[in-house]
Write a protein that holds these residues in place. Sequence first.
Motif, PDB file in Angstrom:
ATOM      1  N   ALA A 338      -8.807  -8.967 -11.145  1.00 60.59           N
ATOM      2  CA  ALA A 338      -8.616  -9.538  -9.820  1.00 60.59           C
ATOM      3  C   ALA A 338      -7.288 -10.249  -9.693  1.00 60.59           C
ATOM      4  CB  ALA A 338      -9.751 -10.508  -9.491  1.00 60.59           C
ATOM      5  N   GLY A 339      -6.602 -10.010  -8.560  1.00 54.19           N
ATOM      6  CA  GLY A 339      -5.473 -10.818  -8.148  1.00 54.19           C
ATOM      7  C   GLY A 339      -5.950 -11.806  -7.107  1.00 54.19           C
ATOM      8  N   PRO A 340      -5.063 -12.637  -6.568  1.00 56.87           N
ATOM      9  CA  PRO A 340      -5.492 -13.620  -5.567  1.00 56.87           C
ATOM     10  C   PRO A 340      -6.078 -12.993  -4.313  1.00 56.87           C
ATOM     11  CG  PRO A 340      -3.315 -14.156  -6.434  1.00 56.87           C
ATOM     12  CD  PRO A 340      -3.647 -12.792  -6.925  1.00 56.87           C
ATOM     13  N   ARG A 341      -5.588 -11.783  -3.953  1.00 54.01           N
ATOM     14  CA  ARG A 341      -6.000 -11.193  -2.680  1.00 54.01           C
ATOM     15  C   ARG A 341      -6.490  -9.756  -2.792  1.00 54.01           C
ATOM     16  NH1 ARG A 341      -1.734 -12.473   1.931  1.00 54.01           N
ATOM     17  NH2 ARG A 341      -3.660 -12.627   3.141  1.00 54.01           N
ATOM     18  N   HIS A 342      -6.619  -9.239  -4.004  1.00 52.99           N
ATOM     19  CA  HIS A 342      -7.077  -7.860  -4.164  1.00 52.99           C
ATOM     20  C   HIS A 342      -7.718  -7.702  -5.534  1.00 52.99           C
ATOM     21  CE1 HIS A 342      -3.543  -7.572  -6.723  1.00 52.99           C
ATOM     22  NE2 HIS A 342      -3.929  -6.371  -7.116  1.00 52.99           N
ATOM     23  N   GLY A 356      -8.902  -4.599  -0.996  1.00 52.71           N
ATOM     24  CA  GLY A 356      -8.388  -5.867  -0.536  1.00 52.71           C
ATOM     25  C   GLY A 356      -7.032  -5.756   0.124  1.00 52.71           C
ATOM     26  N   VAL A 357      -6.280  -6.860   0.080  1.00 54.75           N
ATOM     27  CA  VAL A 357      -4.976  -6.935   0.742  1.00 54.75           C
ATOM     28  C   VAL A 357      -3.973  -6.048   0.015  1.00 54.75           C
ATOM     29  CG1 VAL A 357      -3.046  -8.469   1.307  1.00 54.75           C
ATOM     30  CG2 VAL A 357      -5.401  -9.224   1.687  1.00 54.75           C
ATOM     31  N   ASN A 358      -3.213  -5.257   0.807  1.00 49.04           N
ATOM     32  CA  ASN A 358      -2.253  -4.304   0.262  1.00 49.04           C
ATOM     33  C   ASN A 358      -0.869  -4.494   0.879  1.00 49.04           C
ATOM     34  OD1 ASN A 358      -1.699  -1.855  -1.358  1.00 49.04           O
ATOM     35  ND2 ASN A 358      -1.441  -0.854   0.627  1.00 49.04           N
ATOM     36  N   LYS A 359      -0.615  -5.704   1.370  1.00 46.87           N
ATOM     37  CA  LYS A 359       0.630  -5.994   2.075  1.00 46.87           C
ATOM     38  C   LYS A 359       1.855  -5.640   1.252  1.00 46.87           C
ATOM     39  CE  LYS A 359       3.122  -9.906   4.136  1.00 46.87           C
ATOM     40  NZ  LYS A 359       3.081 -11.370   4.397  1.00 46.87           N
ATOM     41  N   HIS A 360       1.810  -5.895  -0.054  1.00 47.57           N
ATOM     42  CA  HIS A 360       2.931  -5.608  -0.945  1.00 47.57           C
ATOM     43  C   HIS A 360       2.600  -4.470  -1.908  1.00 47.57           C
ATOM     44  CE1 HIS A 360       4.959  -9.049   0.668  1.00 47.57           C
ATOM     45  NE2 HIS A 360       4.100  -9.914   0.169  1.00 47.57           N
ATOM     46  N   ALA A 361       1.791  -3.516  -1.437  1.00 48.22           N
ATOM     47  CA  ALA A 361       1.415  -2.345  -2.248  1.00 48.22           C
ATOM     48  C   ALA A 361       0.649  -2.744  -3.502  1.00 48.22           C
ATOM     49  CB  ALA A 361       2.640  -1.509  -2.610  1.00 48.22           C
ATOM     50  N   GLN A 362      -0.164  -3.812  -3.394  1.00 43.00           N
ATOM     51  CA  GLN A 362      -0.923  -4.289  -4.549  1.00 43.00           C
ATOM     52  C   GLN A 362      -1.932  -3.270  -5.065  1.00 43.00           C
ATOM     53  OE1 GLN A 362      -0.356  -6.095  -1.673  1.00 43.00           O
ATOM     54  NE2 GLN A 362      -0.733  -8.273  -2.016  1.00 43.00           N
ATOM     55  N   LEU A 363      -2.331  -2.311  -4.217  1.00 40.79           N
ATOM     56  CA  LEU A 363      -3.367  -1.363  -4.621  1.00 40.79           C
ATOM     57  C   LEU A 363      -2.799  -0.089  -5.237  1.00 40.79           C
ATOM     58  CD1 LEU A 363      -5.883  -1.710  -1.646  1.00 40.79           C
ATOM     59  CD2 LEU A 363      -5.618  -3.118  -3.695  1.00 40.79           C
ATOM     60  N   GLY A 364      -1.485   0.071  -5.212  1.00 44.85           N
ATOM     61  CA  GLY A 364      -0.857   1.212  -5.885  1.00 44.85           C
ATOM     62  C   GLY A 364      -1.245   2.562  -5.333  1.00 44.85           C
ATOM     63  N   ILE A 365      -1.470   2.635  -4.019  1.00 44.61           N
ATOM     64  CA  ILE A 365      -1.934   3.893  -3.431  1.00 44.61           C
ATOM     65  C   ILE A 365      -0.847   4.629  -2.664  1.00 44.61           C
ATOM     66  CG2 ILE A 365      -4.308   3.108  -3.298  1.00 44.61           C
ATOM     67  CD1 ILE A 365      -3.887   2.542  -0.356  1.00 44.61           C
ATOM     68  N   GLY A 366       0.370   4.048  -2.601  1.00 42.90           N
ATOM     69  CA  GLY A 366       1.475   4.761  -1.978  1.00 42.90           C
ATOM     70  C   GLY A 366       1.736   4.394  -0.540  1.00 42.90           C
ATOM     71  N   ASP A 367       1.174   3.279  -0.057  1.00 41.23           N
ATOM     72  CA  ASP A 367       1.505   2.812   1.283  1.00 41.23           C
ATOM     73  C   ASP A 367       1.444   1.287   1.322  1.00 41.23           C
ATOM     74  OD1 ASP A 367      -1.140   1.884   1.786  1.00 41.23           O
ATOM     75  OD2 ASP A 367      -1.751   3.813   2.581  1.00 41.23           O
ATOM     76  N   TYR A 368       1.728   0.737   2.508  1.00 45.79           N
ATOM     77  CA  TYR A 368       1.767  -0.718   2.683  1.00 45.79           C
ATOM     78  C   TYR A 368       0.845  -1.160   3.818  1.00 45.79           C
ATOM     79  CZ  TYR A 368       5.735  -0.732  -0.511  1.00 45.79           C
ATOM     80  OH  TYR A 368       6.536  -0.582  -1.627  1.00 45.79           O
ATOM     81  N   GLU A 369      -0.247  -0.440   4.009  1.00 45.66           N
ATOM     82  CA  GLU A 369      -1.259  -0.895   4.951  1.00 45.66           C
ATOM     83  C   GLU A 369      -1.728  -2.282   4.520  1.00 45.66           C
ATOM     84  OE1 GLU A 369      -2.413   0.444   7.749  1.00 45.66           O
ATOM     85  OE2 GLU A 369      -1.010   2.136   7.585  1.00 45.66           O
TER      86      GLU A 369
END
Length: 500
Positions: A338-342, A356-369
């Motif tokens: 876990a990170g703070p927001r994802h 969770g939050v992907n503002k800075h591409a935290q999920l590594g899926i190739g976008d910034y939704e």
Amino acid sequence: MKKRALLLSIISLLLLSPSVWAAGDNSASHIRSYDSGSLIKSDGSLWLWGYNQSVPTRVEGKPNVVKTFSNIINEGDLVFTLQDHSAWYVPRNNIAESVKLVPLEGLQNLVAVSSLNDHVLALNNEGNIFLADRLEDKNTFGPFQTLSGIDEVADIDSYYEERPNYEERWIFLKNDGSVWKNTKTLQGFEPIPSLKDITAIAKNIALKKDGTVWTWPKEFDKNAAPSETPAVSQIHTLSGIKTIKANRYSNLAIDQQGQLWFWGATVTGALDNTTYHNANTPVLLTGIKDVKDAFFVERSILALTTGGNVYVASLDGEKLSSHVPFTLLAQNIQSIKAGPRHIIMQKADGALWGWGVNKHAQLGIGDYEFLYSTPVPMQKPILVRLNGTPVPLSNGVITRNGQAFIPLRSVFDKLGAEVTYDYNSKIAKIDHSKVGDHPISIEINFKTSQTKVNSKSVELTNPPFMVNGIGYLPLRLISETLGAKVDWIQKEDTIVITTK
């Protein structure tokens, strides 16, 4: 005819079932360990995602990584250690395009790294503590020095005490089960009375070997002396506890029966109108059982059960009821980071998924939704080899609709092609020529997806695209235009490109 046959074989390879390139087709043997923003593959290579790397991207020149420590100063920051026991720091932000590696001189055999306000503390496997100060830019820190006055440490944690001004408070769990704290800044240390046989610490709570949980205050009367020792008390509601978790405002405990307990703050409002509603008596959350692990993420509680299910409950509201509903989020999960927001979850088949939050591409899926309220499969960490040599990528391989896409400049630069890009027209041009070959010119309009090869339009099944200012081209375009041979080595998650 030979060239045509080669191209047909390449096209056939790239038109194989989408499962060949699918992001979720991730073998557990490929990933040795992972964190909320990084992973280590079985070959010891380090891969990062987040900020300018929207998908897992290989860190060049640092093989044999053995361990990572995440979110050191800012979200996404990383410290990692190599097989030679050396330590390195990777600051992460949304400005720098390339990954920066900073050697941490004098640090060896790290087991924990933590930061609070202006200080960073590191713990090695001999129980020694090292201190570094944050520099003025707040994103890096100075050289580490041995912190005297405290040793034989097993774990560290920190929080703020209000006396009435906020002060850093560092907590040290020693090998003998005692708990110590700093007295003034980090110049003195003293044991917290009544805490013995402690096995775990989390902010201002401690877990004793007998399963009892103890706490001490974080807020003091404005007239309290700075050196006043906090009074330790047992939380009598809790017994038979095996795991404790805490963030700045709230706490969780898991007991031997797999029951989950909560106490601390719930939240209402947002931004400047955020209000925290505190309740100090632990509440048994009856909507979840057989809990294996639990986390605070954003305004939610996430719980992983022994059966591999992940459930989520909201912390929004003025009070958390014991009957708060838990919603099934994911199944077949073996672990969570876990990170703070994802969060990043690893399924039983080894695949990594994010939520969770992907503002800075935290999920590594190739976008910034900004947010994903349901889990999504993370992109695979795919290595590209050109004529046997790994290709350094500014951003990793992205798979869409069963086809591999690579950053515009990566392979073409290595092939000796000249690449130009007009930021106004969004048109990229690639010119490639070799002695004895006919020149090849490729033009890609990223606005219209129109692609031309030697001034002739070509139809692509999946058009090129941009992610965070980085142009991505289908790998098939390279093979068809340059006559390269492309192989997919599934057991190694590797694309092999061979040119004549």
